[in-house]
Enzyme design. Structure first.
Site, PDB file in Angstrom:
ATOM      1  N   HIS A  57     -29.639  15.248  27.488  1.00 14.19           N
ATOM      2  CA  HIS A  57     -30.206  16.929  27.693  1.00 14.19           C
ATOM      3  C   HIS A  57     -29.279  17.699  26.899  1.00 14.19           C
ATOM      4  O   HIS A  57     -29.096  18.838  27.052  1.00 14.19           O
ATOM      5  CB  HIS A  57     -30.156  17.195  29.063  1.00 14.19           C
ATOM      6  CG  HIS A  57     -31.028  16.539  29.899  1.00 14.19           C
ATOM      7  ND1 HIS A  57     -32.545  17.079  30.120  1.00 14.19           N
ATOM      8  CD2 HIS A  57     -31.043  15.430  30.655  1.00 14.19           C
ATOM      9  CE1 HIS A  57     -33.082  16.201  30.916  1.00 14.19           C
ATOM     10  NE2 HIS A  57     -32.227  15.225  31.367  1.00 14.19           N
ATOM     11  N   LYS A  87       5.307   4.141  24.532  1.00 16.66           N
ATOM     12  CA  LYS A  87       5.527   3.045  23.868  1.00 16.66           C
ATOM     13  C   LYS A  87       6.986   3.332  23.145  1.00 16.66           C
ATOM     14  O   LYS A  87       8.020   2.452  23.291  1.00 16.66           O
ATOM     15  CB  LYS A  87       4.691   2.483  22.986  1.00 16.66           C
ATOM     16  CG  LYS A  87       5.120   1.625  21.917  1.00 16.66           C
ATOM     17  CD  LYS A  87       3.890   0.900  21.099  1.00 16.66           C
ATOM     18  CE  LYS A  87       4.555   0.039  20.152  1.00 16.66           C
ATOM     19  NZ  LYS A  87       3.499  -0.486  19.269  1.00 16.66           N
ATOM     20  N   GLU A 131       4.889  15.331  23.275  1.00 17.41           N
ATOM     21  CA  GLU A 131       3.830  15.628  24.436  1.00 17.41           C
ATOM     22  C   GLU A 131       4.536  14.995  25.670  1.00 17.41           C
ATOM     23  O   GLU A 131       4.857  15.685  26.735  1.00 17.41           O
ATOM     24  CB  GLU A 131       2.415  15.139  24.255  1.00 17.41           C
ATOM     25  CG  GLU A 131       1.877  15.933  22.980  1.00 17.41           C
ATOM     26  CD  GLU A 131       1.956  15.298  21.716  1.00 17.41           C
ATOM     27  OE1 GLU A 131       2.940  14.599  21.610  1.00 17.41           O
ATOM     28  OE2 GLU A 131       1.280  15.742  20.885  1.00 17.41           O
ATOM     29  N   LYS A 138       2.834  15.341  12.743  1.00 15.18           N
ATOM     30  CA  LYS A 138       3.934  15.329  13.714  1.00 15.18           C
ATOM     31  C   LYS A 138       5.291  16.163  12.771  1.00 15.18           C
ATOM     32  O   LYS A 138       5.865  16.964  13.488  1.00 15.18           O
ATOM     33  CB  LYS A 138       4.307  14.140  14.055  1.00 15.18           C
ATOM     34  CG  LYS A 138       3.294  13.551  15.188  1.00 15.18           C
ATOM     35  CD  LYS A 138       3.871  11.916  15.420  1.00 15.18           C
ATOM     36  CE  LYS A 138       2.686  11.270  16.182  1.00 15.18           C
ATOM     37  NZ  LYS A 138       3.168   9.991  16.474  1.00 15.18           N
ATOM     38  N   GLU A 187      -8.591   5.343  15.166  1.00 17.41           N
ATOM     39  CA  GLU A 187      -7.141   5.121  14.631  1.00 17.41           C
ATOM     40  C   GLU A 187      -6.784   3.977  14.167  1.00 17.41           C
ATOM     41  O   GLU A 187      -6.124   3.590  13.226  1.00 17.41           O
ATOM     42  CB  GLU A 187      -6.207   5.322  16.137  1.00 17.41           C
ATOM     43  CG  GLU A 187      -4.661   5.720  15.632  1.00 17.41           C
ATOM     44  CD  GLU A 187      -4.085   6.002  16.840  1.00 17.41           C
ATOM     45  OE1 GLU A 187      -3.878   7.169  16.904  1.00 17.41           O
ATOM     46  OE2 GLU A 187      -3.298   5.195  17.680  1.00 17.41           O
ATOM     47  N   GLY A 237      -0.251   0.817  20.662  1.00 20.70           N
ATOM     48  CA  GLY A 237      -0.597   1.688  21.747  1.00 20.70           C
ATOM     49  C   GLY A 237      -1.989   1.773  21.959  1.00 20.70           C
ATOM     50  O   GLY A 237      -2.166   1.502  23.338  1.00 20.70           O
ATOM     51  N   ARG A 238      -2.913   1.626  21.244  1.00 20.93           N
ATOM     52  CA  ARG A 238      -4.270   1.746  21.518  1.00 20.93           C
ATOM     53  C   ARG A 238      -4.839   0.480  22.267  1.00 20.93           C
ATOM     54  O   ARG A 238      -6.065   0.342  22.627  1.00 20.93           O
ATOM     55  CB  ARG A 238      -5.190   2.183  20.458  1.00 20.93           C
ATOM     56  CG  ARG A 238      -5.036   1.254  19.147  1.00 20.93           C
ATOM     57  CD  ARG A 238      -5.551   2.503  18.084  1.00 20.93           C
ATOM     58  NE  ARG A 238      -5.264   1.659  16.814  1.00 20.93           N
ATOM     59  CZ  ARG A 238      -4.170   1.858  15.973  1.00 20.93           C
ATOM     60  NH1 ARG A 238      -3.212   2.488  16.293  1.00 20.93           N
ATOM     61  NH2 ARG A 238      -4.142   1.289  14.940  1.00 20.93           N
TER      62      ARG A 238
HETATM   63  O1  F6P Z   1       0.150   9.492  17.573  1.00 20.56           O
HETATM   64  C1  F6P Z   1      -0.507   8.620  17.812  1.00 20.56           C
HETATM   65  C2  F6P Z   1       0.284   7.535  18.572  1.00 20.56           C
HETATM   66  O2  F6P Z   1       1.352   7.081  17.950  1.00 20.56           O
HETATM   67  C3  F6P Z   1      -0.737   6.438  19.102  1.00 20.56           C
HETATM   68  O3  F6P Z   1      -0.815   5.381  18.345  1.00 20.56           O
HETATM   69  C4  F6P Z   1       0.090   6.218  20.626  1.00 20.56           C
HETATM   70  O4  F6P Z   1      -1.011   5.481  21.396  1.00 20.56           O
HETATM   71  C5  F6P Z   1       0.448   7.494  20.855  1.00 20.56           C
HETATM   72  O5  F6P Z   1       0.611   8.236  19.925  1.00 20.56           O
HETATM   73  C6  F6P Z   1       1.397   7.614  22.192  1.00 20.56           C
HETATM   74  O6  F6P Z   1       2.559   7.046  21.777  1.00 20.56           O
HETATM   75  P1  F6P Z   1       3.615   6.501  22.670  1.00 20.56           P
HETATM   76  O7  F6P Z   1       3.179   5.724  23.771  1.00 20.56           O
HETATM   77  O8  F6P Z   1       4.800   6.116  21.964  1.00 20.56           O
HETATM   78  O9  F6P Z   1       4.020   7.643  23.432  1.00 20.56           O
END
Ligand code: F6P
Length: 548
Positions: A386, A209, A215, A514, A355, A269-270
């Site tokens: 199990h 987003k 990452e 972060k 979240e 995002g979620r």
């Molecule tokens: O760190 C949490 C977050 O901001 C989530 O809310 C989001 O889904 C995820 O990181 C990934 O963010 P992006 O889509 O901006 O890479």
């Protein structure tokens, strides 16, 4: 209303009094003496084929009424209308919350800042459809002209969990294209994925987003290098597309605008799997199936908007979760899908729920004095049986559970499905009714054990029962019912956020880590001084001293 005391409201007080005086010592065994209980506490939706049985909850008619009174006083319906019509209910980020617009199959206009958002949503959907068809037919190929056979979604959090969960759930419908998901910044994730792939036939979908997530950007750079080393930088156009709200950053990365699938800041995002973030789903199962997924969610959106509270499945799910969270002191909530296809469902829901509702500040910007979102966890049945079910049945903790199962298997092989579902039904029955001391003794006597052995074993074999469950029984696992299932949980989460008076749509709690990671990164690269508490400082020192 700067000092709203939720616990002092009449509807909360009524529930508290009712819990203490009339419910806390009630057992499901007694409640089920009423034969009409299932009819009273279940909802069946014939159109989509979903039965929601909530009769195995520790409630009676009065409890249900008081819970619904609470939900009404919270004005869930009013906030729902605000959400669906594009009001900026995410007030800390000054944003509308419009994942529902992404699946608005009626196409009625929805306005944000005076502008109808539907044309832009439809334009991106059309772009996704064309891209998907071209990719799957081989019309759009790799740099050397070969058909793309493998798609790698690089993203994390909402840009990973939703599409990954859906692709796993709809695996049965996949055909010409394989999908992979790389999310972890640990190089092992991308390395182990790339090992399996041929650059000539691989497409990377960079899903972010913000397009600033450490990452994702790190993994995307590694992927770009992998492609660049094999071909030239010109190959980026054939092998990379981006899904983002941040077109500027995407361009800086080297992906041109016609290879970007846009979405907007009114999509959290979620809650984004319905947006361009669903492109990997389209590639995997085809655009038509993606549309069916949207249709299922839209169906539940209408149910949520238009059904009275008493028959409204997400609202009932929400009030029951609230009942256990705030009166029975339950800290966790288990979601247990009896379907291997849904093996990522609970992991997806962990972000969706935790979240969203892992918040402590209320509508009035004050700290709440009650518990908000629970810990969500679970694994597919019967694997969980199990593993951790022992604790749910006989441990000292109180854990409400949702059981999700299907009437028909996606593909019938001998009697696997009956065996699976026999366990589904058995578990909710065992959790509710348990086994009394008398039943245990009687059973043990039948085995011919001595009095002495019976005495030793009896207490260990008692199941107290009274463990509440919901059963969500769906006729078939299809894109449509999956879309509906996801939307049910989305609206449950939303309703609970309103009841707890918190903002379910921001996520400030992920920020501090972060920021600190960025500071520490420069220290690990010896670019700056290590100045932390003695624990962190020494751990970093040991890391730096031992790294090769
Ligand atoms: O760190 C949490 C977050 O901001 C989530 O809310 C989001 O889904 C995820 O990181 C990934 O963010 P992006 O889509 O901006 O890479």
């Amino acid at each position: 209303m700067s000092n709203f005391e939720l616990k002092n409201t009449p509807t909360w007080q009524n529930l508290e009094k009712h819990y203490i005086e009339e419910i806390q010592n009630v057992h499901l065994r007694d409640l089920f003496k009423d034969e009409s209980r299932f009819n009273e506490f279940s909802v069946y939706d014939n159109n989509i084929g979903i039965t929601f049985d909530y009769s195995k909850n520790i409630i009676n008619s009065k409890t249900f009424k008081l819970l619904i009174d609470f939900a009404k006083a919270a004005k869930i319906n009013e906030y729902t209308k605000k959400m669906f019509s594009g009001e900026k209910i995410n007030w800390t980020e000054k944003r509308a919350v419009l994942h529902t617009a992404l699946r608005n199959r009626s196409n009625n206009p929805i306005y944000v800042d005076g502008k109808d958002v539907m044309p832009q949503i439809n334009a991106v959907l059309s772009k996704m459809e064309k891209f998907t068809n071209d990719l799957r037919s081989g019309k759009r190929s790799g740099f050397t002209g070969k058909k793309i056979t493998d798609v790698v979604n690089i993203g994390i959090g909402g840009s990973d969990l939703g599409p990954k969960m859906v692709c796993e759930a709809l695996k049965h419908y996949s055909d010409t294209i394989n999908v992979y998901f790389v999310s972890n910044i640990d190089e092992a994730d991308i390395d182990e994925t790339l090992k399996k792939l041929n650059p000539e036939t691989t497409l990377f979908i960079v899903a972010s987003k913000t397009f600033t997530t450490l990452e994702t950007v790190t993994n995307a750079l590694t992927a770009r290098q992998w492609i660049g080393e094999r071909f030239t930088d010109n190959a980026v156009a054939n092998h990379f597309v981006a899904l983002s709200t941040n077109i500027k950053k995407v361009k800086e990365f080297g992906i041109s605008e016609n290879n970007v699938f846009e979405f907007w800041d009114f999509v959290g995002g979620r809650y984004s799997l319905w947006s361009a973030i669903g492109l990997s789903i389209c590639c995997y199962v085809g655009f038509e199936k993606f549309k069916e997924l949207l249709e299922g969610a839209y169906y539940i959106d209408q149910h949520f908007l238009n059904t009275p509270y008493e028959k409204n499945i997400p609202i009932i799910m929400a009030v029951l979760g609230f009942w256990y969270n705030n009166f029975f002191n339950a800290s966790t909530y288990a979601v247990l899908p009896y379907s291997q296809y849904l093996h990522r469902f609970t992991a997806y829901l962990q972000q969706g729920d935790m979240e969203s509702n892992g918040k402590i500040i209320n509508f009035e910007n004050n700290r709440v004095d009650y518990k908000t979102g629970p810990i969500i966890w679970g694994e597919p049945g019967t694997n969980g049986q199990h593993s951790f079910y022992q604790l749910i049945h006989q441990g000292t903790r109180f854990i409400p559970c949702d059981f999700i199962g299907f009437v028909n298997p996606v593909k019938k092989i001998s009697d696997h499905h009956e065996k699976l579902m026999a366990n589904f039904f058995a578990q909710t029955e065992a959790l509710a009714f348990g086994l009394t001391k008398e039943q245990v003794v009687e059973n043990l006597k039948k085995t011919g054990l001595s009095q002495e052995d019976i005495k030793v074993l009896t207490n260990h074999k008692i199941f107290e029962g009274n463990r509440p469950t919901n059963s969500i029984l769906i006729n078939n696992l299809t894109p449509k019912t999956l879309g509906a299932l996801i939307a049910l949980y989305e609206h449950k989460i939303f309703s609970q956020g309103i009841m707890w008076r918190i903002n379910s749509f921001d996520q400030w709690g992920v920020e501090l880590g972060k920021v600190l990671a960025n500071i520490i990164l420069s220290e690990l690269k010896n670019e700056s001084e290590n100045s932390h508490d003695s624990s962190t400082k020494n751990l970093i020192k040991i890391f730096n001293a031992n790294k090769k």
